[in-house]
Design an enzyme around this catalytic site. Structure first.
Site: not given
Ligand code: GDP
Length: 709
Positions: A592-593, A675, A678, A703
């Site tokens: 995702c990162c 985010c 997170c 990340c």
């Protein structure tokens, strides 16, 4: 006292000494290659002394002249200076005796060398860009007692701007540091790292010399026994001459079309290459093909003497084998290597008009014998050559330099300057006057031209960063280590100013609106640095972060550039692991990162020479191992962490002293804010980054922006 005595002596030289023409007006023998060289360096570093010495060592001085000058100095009780030779040349120029002493000729073993005078760097830049002077190579002179100075860096930057690729560095006045090899190596590594990093220049040789005593100029002497490289004369002899116009493809811009009986004669000057009767040519930009039927001559010669070949430098009239429409401004080109037909081009221009050139400005562009209306579509890299400071905004001021994209009203035939220096030039007219001129960098605007170094490229999506071709990881690391040492003594504001001076080209600051970022943005807002400010909008930030973003833009009156994930990558990610898939495993979180942050960041950093971040040592154990400046060898850039050594207390004090806008979430216990899904608030006593990805192992939570992949 000494100065006034020297001035007196100079006066006497002006009155009594003349140096014969033989020195600098003899034409080069045809077979020998000619190399035009500019000698640049800070005042007093020894340019004139080196030139005087070279004239002597290369054996070009008339008999007795040197002795006459030495005798004159002795009479005055003054030490002899090699620069007096140049004064003597200057005298002749003033008296109108020599043709042009700004171009001094020397002969090495295999080359004819023309040394080009570089009066001041702004003037030099203008002459080079507008075509008044051309240097194939450069000698950069550095005083060993002073080392690399701002002016040295500026000269390096100018060579980079002009695309002068061959640079020899001489470290002069070695006698004043006792010919110390260690000190020489220090300066050598600083200057080579500086040239390589950002400027994309490789020094062909770095030579220790004493111009005054002659060590290293034409001879290796015992004082420099440890030095194994070439002497200055040998290195001059190794410079490659520029490609001669004859060696390039045929270009003949059509100047006029004459009708004689039923023949149409196309007249013009052959700018490059050569032509023969029966050669296939293309008339550009239309691309019409034809064959050369005749090369005309007047008065009409005997048939045996009718020319069948003509080459660069000649003005000719030709006829073609078929009736095609040809206009003034068209370029007769070799069919195998035709000029490009362009409606948009990118040029590096020197702007002369008192009114600045702005995006949207209407100009007339002249290339060869053609002209077209043009609108300036973009401006980048505008600099004041005096200060070499970025102009920032999208305008080029009077006597400033910048890169422009021009949309033309019709198609013109041209070449890029690197392909053909004779046809790759544009002259700009503004309000009916010649207002600028420059080098055509690319015949497709916004296409990268590696010969002129990396530059911001807004439209292209660059997947992976490409480190500067000539910068080795070792050079980058050496530069970073040198910067880290330098920065250790400076405040964060000074570090930012110094970074701008040390690194030419694009510098990017990435903000996520954390406390550190707000401090850095505030410091940047106090400077005219032209540093780009970017943020990565992952699409999952807190509403408070978006509000702070807008508030920050209002406070500083700027628009922060936002980069977004690529929609196709994001859709595929959600398809694979669901909207909150990142909670399931570190791998899913990493994926995702990668899509939401890392890939957009790589795009933002493409072409950058330096990256500014808000990293601090205190933030985590992992970050403690970083430094004020580090080499990001994968991305080929220097990373500056200007607040690296600040404590959280220092940060808070600065924020409150300057009343900076901050994220209200900090007051609720959030430290590092990323985010929303997170990030959480810290429990009392937890380390700063414990609120990020709290379900993962503490030690490696990054990340991917700051950790190597
Ligand atoms: P320019 O301004 O770069 O042209 O510098 P000059 O050639 O006029 O030199 C400036 C001063 O440095 C003069 O006094 C020179 O004598 C001195 N100089 C130049 N080269 C050397 C050198 O190799 N050793 C020493 N000790 N002095 C030098």
């Amino acid at each position: 006292m000494l100065r006034s005595a020297a001035a007196e002596l100079r006066k006497e030289i002006h009155m009594n000494v003349q140096i014969s023409h033989r020195l600098h007006t003899s034409a080069p023998a045809a077979a020998r290659a000619l190399v035009r060289i500019v000698i640049v360096g800070e005042v007093d570093h020894g340019k004139s002394t080196l030139i005087g010495r070279l004239l002597h060592e290369a054996g070009g001085l008339p008999d007795g002249k040197l002795d006459a000058l030495k005798a004159m100095s002795a009479r005055r009780g003054m030490p002899f200076e090699w620069s007096f030779l140049l004064d003597a040349l200057q005298t002749e120029r003033d008296q109108g005796i020599t043709i042009d002493t700004s171009q001094i000729r020397l002969r090495t073993a295999t080359r004819d060398i023309v040394l080009i005078d570089a009066p001041g760097h702004a003037e030099f830049l203008r002459n080079m860009i507008t075509g008044a002077a051309q240097a194939d190579a450069a000698v950069l002179i550095v005083d060993a007692t002073e080392g690399v100075r701002d002016q040295t860096r500026r000269h390096g930057y100018i060579l980079h701007l002009l695309g002068v690729r061959q640079v020899m560095v001489v470290i002069n006045k070695m006698d004043r540091i006792d010919f110390d090899a260690g000190k020489f190596r220090e300066i050598e590594s600083e200057i080579t790292a500086h040239l390589a990093l950002g400027l994309d220049l490789t020094a062909v040789a770095v030579i220790p010399i004493s111009a005054r005593n002659g060590d290293g100029v034409a001879r290796h002497t015992s004082s420099l026994a440890w030095y194994r490289g070439p002497t200055v004369l040998a290195a001059l002899d190794a410079f490659a001459p520029a490609r001669q116009p004859h060696d390039l493809a045929l270009r003949m811009p059509v100047q006029a079309i004459y009708k004689f009986d039923d023949r149409r004669i196309l007249a013009g000057r052959i700018e490059s290459g050569h032509m023969r009767v029966d050669d296939d040519i293309l008339v550009m930009p239309a691309g019409k093909r034809a064959r050369i039927k005749s090369i005309e001559a007047w008065p009409v010669p005997e048939s045996s003497q009718v020319p069948r070949v003509a080459s660069a430098g000649q003005s000719v009239g030709i006829t073609l084998d078929r009736a095609i429409l040809v206009d003034r401004g068209d370029v007769i080109s070799a069919a195998s290597h035709p000029a490009a037909g362009v409606t948009r081009l990118r040029a590096r221009v020197f702007w002369l008009h008192r009114r600045p050139l702005a995006v949207g400005g209407r100009i007339t562009a002249r290339i060869g014998t053609a002209e077209a209306g043009g609108v300036v579509a973009a401006i980048e890299n505008a600099v004041d050559p005096g200060l070499l400071a970025s102009d920032g905004a999208e305008v080029i001021g009077p006597n400033h330099v910048g890169d422009i994209d021009i949309d033309l009203s019709r198609t013109l035939a041209t070449d890029s300057h690197t392909d053909n220096p004779n046809t790759g030039r544009v002259v700009l007219e503004f309000e009916g006057r010649i207002a600028g001129g420059g080098l055509i960098l690319s015949t497709q605007a916004a296409a990268a031209n590696p010969a002129y170094g990396p530059r911001p490229n807004r439209s292209a999506a660059v997947a992976a960063p490409v480190p500067c071709a000539h910068t080795t990881p070792q050079q980058l690391s050496a530069k970073a280590a040198a910067l880290a040492r330098l920065f250790a003594r400076l405040s964060p504001a000074e570090r930012l100013v110094r970074l701008r001076r040390e690194v030419a080209g694009k510098i990017v600051f990435t903000t996520s609106f954390g406390l550190e970022d707000q401090v850095i943005l505030h410091l940047l807002s106090q400077q005219e640095s032209g540093i780009e400010v970017l943020t990565l909008d992952t699409g999952r930030l807190f509403p408070e972060t978006y509000a702070l973003w807008a508030q920050t833009e209002r406070r500083y009156g700027l628009r922060i550039r936002a980069l977004y994930p690529r929609h196709a990558d994001l859709e595929a990610l959600i398809e694979r692991q669901g909207i909150n898939g990142f909670y399931h495993s570190p791998a899913a979180r990493g994926a995702c990162c990668a899509v939401r942050k890392v890939e957009p960041l790589e795009r933002g950093l493409a072409g950058a020479q330096a990256w500014i971040t808000g990293l601090r040592a205190e933030q985590s154990a992992h970050r403690r191992n970083m430094a004020l400046a580090t080499a990001d060898t994968e991305r080929g850039l220097i990373k500056l962490n200007p607040l690296f050594d600040w404590t959280r207390e220092q940060l808070h004090m600065f924020v409150s002293d300057h009343d900076l806008p901050v994220n209200p979430l900090h007051a609720q216990g959030f430290a590092s804010i990323g985010c929303a899904p997170c990030t959480r608030a810290l429990a009392p006593g937890e380390p700063e980054r414990a609120g990020r990805w709290w379900w993962e192992e503490e030690s490696k939570k990054e990340c991917g922006l700051h950790s190597h992949r």
